[in-house]
Design a protein around this motif. Structure first.
Motif, PDB file in Angstrom:
ATOM      1  N   VAL A   1      -2.857   8.366   2.389  1.00 41.97           N
ATOM      2  CA  VAL A   1      -1.368   8.293   2.834  1.00 41.97           C
ATOM      3  C   VAL A   1      -0.388   9.439   2.065  1.00 41.97           C
ATOM      4  O   VAL A   1      -0.760   9.463   0.768  1.00 41.97           O
ATOM      5  CB  VAL A   1      -0.908   6.915   2.470  1.00 41.97           C
ATOM      6  N   SER A   2       0.177  10.080   2.508  1.00 43.56           N
ATOM      7  CA  SER A   2       1.124  11.008   1.896  1.00 43.56           C
ATOM      8  C   SER A   2       2.719  10.636   1.822  1.00 43.56           C
ATOM      9  O   SER A   2       2.828  10.112   2.660  1.00 43.56           O
ATOM     10  CB  SER A   2       1.115  12.366   2.771  1.00 43.56           C
ATOM     11  N   VAL A   3       3.032  10.866   0.628  1.00 40.92           N
ATOM     12  CA  VAL A   3       4.244  10.759   0.100  1.00 40.92           C
ATOM     13  C   VAL A   3       5.301  11.962  -0.029  1.00 40.92           C
ATOM     14  O   VAL A   3       4.751  12.828  -0.584  1.00 40.92           O
ATOM     15  CB  VAL A   3       4.495   9.787  -1.130  1.00 40.92           C
TER      16      VAL A   3
ATOM     17  N   GLU B   1       0.824  -1.171  -0.043  1.00 40.25           N
ATOM     18  CA  GLU B   1      -0.047  -0.177   0.010  1.00 40.25           C
ATOM     19  C   GLU B   1       0.781   1.358  -0.010  1.00 40.25           C
ATOM     20  O   GLU B   1       0.670   2.100  -0.635  1.00 40.25           O
ATOM     21  CB  GLU B   1      -0.867  -0.135   1.262  1.00 40.25           C
ATOM     22  N   ILE B   2       1.923   1.190   0.776  1.00 32.17           N
ATOM     23  CA  ILE B   2       2.887   2.487   0.675  1.00 32.17           C
ATOM     24  C   ILE B   2       3.602   2.406  -0.591  1.00 32.17           C
ATOM     25  O   ILE B   2       3.697   3.537  -1.432  1.00 32.17           O
ATOM     26  CB  ILE B   2       3.919   2.161   1.776  1.00 32.17           C
ATOM     27  N   TRP B   3       3.845   1.271  -1.249  1.00 32.74           N
ATOM     28  CA  TRP B   3       4.319   1.429  -2.628  1.00 32.74           C
ATOM     29  C   TRP B   3       3.501   1.953  -3.451  1.00 32.74           C
ATOM     30  O   TRP B   3       3.688   2.770  -4.574  1.00 32.74           O
ATOM     31  CB  TRP B   3       4.768  -0.278  -3.082  1.00 32.74           C
ATOM     32  N   GLN B   4       2.110   1.594  -3.441  1.00 30.81           N
ATOM     33  CA  GLN B   4       1.027   2.103  -4.408  1.00 30.81           C
ATOM     34  C   GLN B   4       1.202   3.685  -4.232  1.00 30.81           C
ATOM     35  O   GLN B   4       0.773   4.401  -5.269  1.00 30.81           O
ATOM     36  CB  GLN B   4      -0.383   1.536  -4.140  1.00 30.81           C
ATOM     37  N   ALA B   5       1.058   4.131  -2.897  1.00 26.26           N
ATOM     38  CA  ALA B   5       1.080   5.578  -2.533  1.00 26.26           C
ATOM     39  C   ALA B   5       2.127   6.288  -3.136  1.00 26.26           C
ATOM     40  O   ALA B   5       1.897   7.526  -4.039  1.00 26.26           O
ATOM     41  CB  ALA B   5       1.141   5.574  -1.007  1.00 26.26           C
ATOM     42  N   ALA B   6       3.289   5.590  -3.309  1.00 26.52           N
ATOM     43  CA  ALA B   6       4.561   6.437  -4.004  1.00 26.52           C
ATOM     44  C   ALA B   6       4.313   6.490  -5.587  1.00 26.52           C
ATOM     45  O   ALA B   6       4.485   7.387  -6.138  1.00 26.52           O
ATOM     46  CB  ALA B   6       5.764   5.401  -3.541  1.00 26.52           C
TER      47      ALA B   6
ATOM     48  N   MET C   1      11.813   4.062  -4.018  1.00 26.55           N
ATOM     49  CA  MET C   1      11.603   4.697  -2.583  1.00 26.55           C
ATOM     50  C   MET C   1      12.988   5.281  -2.087  1.00 26.55           C
ATOM     51  O   MET C   1      12.627   6.046  -1.109  1.00 26.55           O
ATOM     52  CB  MET C   1      11.608   3.575  -1.556  1.00 26.55           C
ATOM     53  N   HIS C   2      13.973   5.364  -2.774  1.00 28.09           N
ATOM     54  CA  HIS C   2      15.205   6.274  -2.392  1.00 28.09           C
ATOM     55  C   HIS C   2      14.670   7.568  -2.534  1.00 28.09           C
ATOM     56  O   HIS C   2      15.667   8.457  -2.067  1.00 28.09           O
ATOM     57  CB  HIS C   2      16.375   5.651  -3.103  1.00 28.09           C
TER      58      HIS C   2
END
Length: 172
Positions: free
Chosen positions: A149-151, A122-127, A135-136
């Motif tokens: 979710v904020s990136v 889910e975090i990857w999707q938000a990114a 993610m770097h």
């Protein structure tokens, strides 16, 4: 079963128009915050308003005046609680959740993710939704108080960081 007569259709049209106008007027009176997507409390108020409106429209036993009173009471209570929350940190903490850090400095914060029931994917999707290819490039991922979710991508400007009020589970 399929048609109970024109009287019910006319009632629904008239009550629908009147309740719509009254709802718009009262929402304009009490401001944008009445139907905002700020937290779970606001969501409950929004759903309840929809339920009241549906009841006014479809239940012959509920007069427009009763339905409008229910809407007005709910909006006044929501306004009062929001007004109080802005002025009282105790009330604010009761009705609002804090943003939570889920990813920071290239590290998934698994304890926070487990507590908030968020998976890595889910975090990857938000990114990806933010156009981030790696993610770097991400400084942090935050679960906001409204459930979004904020990136936050990396930045050199640490003096004006948007991370100021985010709860770090390692330092809580």
């Amino acid at each position: 079963m399929f048609f109970n007569g024109w009287e019910n259709i006319y009632r629904t049209i008239i009550i629908g128009i009147l309740s719509y106008v009254l709802l718009i007027l009262i929402l304009r009176m009490f401001g944008k915050r009445t139907l905002s997507k700020m937290n779970a409390f606001d969501l409950v108020v929004t759903v309840a308003l929809g339920s009241i409106l549906a009841t006014i429209l479809l239940n012959k036993n509920v007069a427009l005046a009763e339905g409008f009173t229910a809407i007005a009471v709910l909006i006044v209570l929501q306004y009062a609680v929001a007004w109080t929350a802005v002025r009282s940190e105790i009330i604010s903490n009761i009705i609002k959740s804090s943003p939570v850090l889920l990813f920071y400095n290239n590290e998934f914060l698994h304890a926070a993710m487990k507590k908030e029931r968020i998976e890595e994917k889910e975090i990857w999707q938000a990114a990806r939704n933010q156009g981030v290819s790696s993610m770097h490039q991400v400084e942090a991922v935050v679960l906001e108080s409204d459930g979004t979710v904020s990136v936050i991508t990396t930045s050199n400007d640490k003096d004006h960081s948007t991370m100021e009020n985010v709860k770090d589970p390692k330092h809580s």
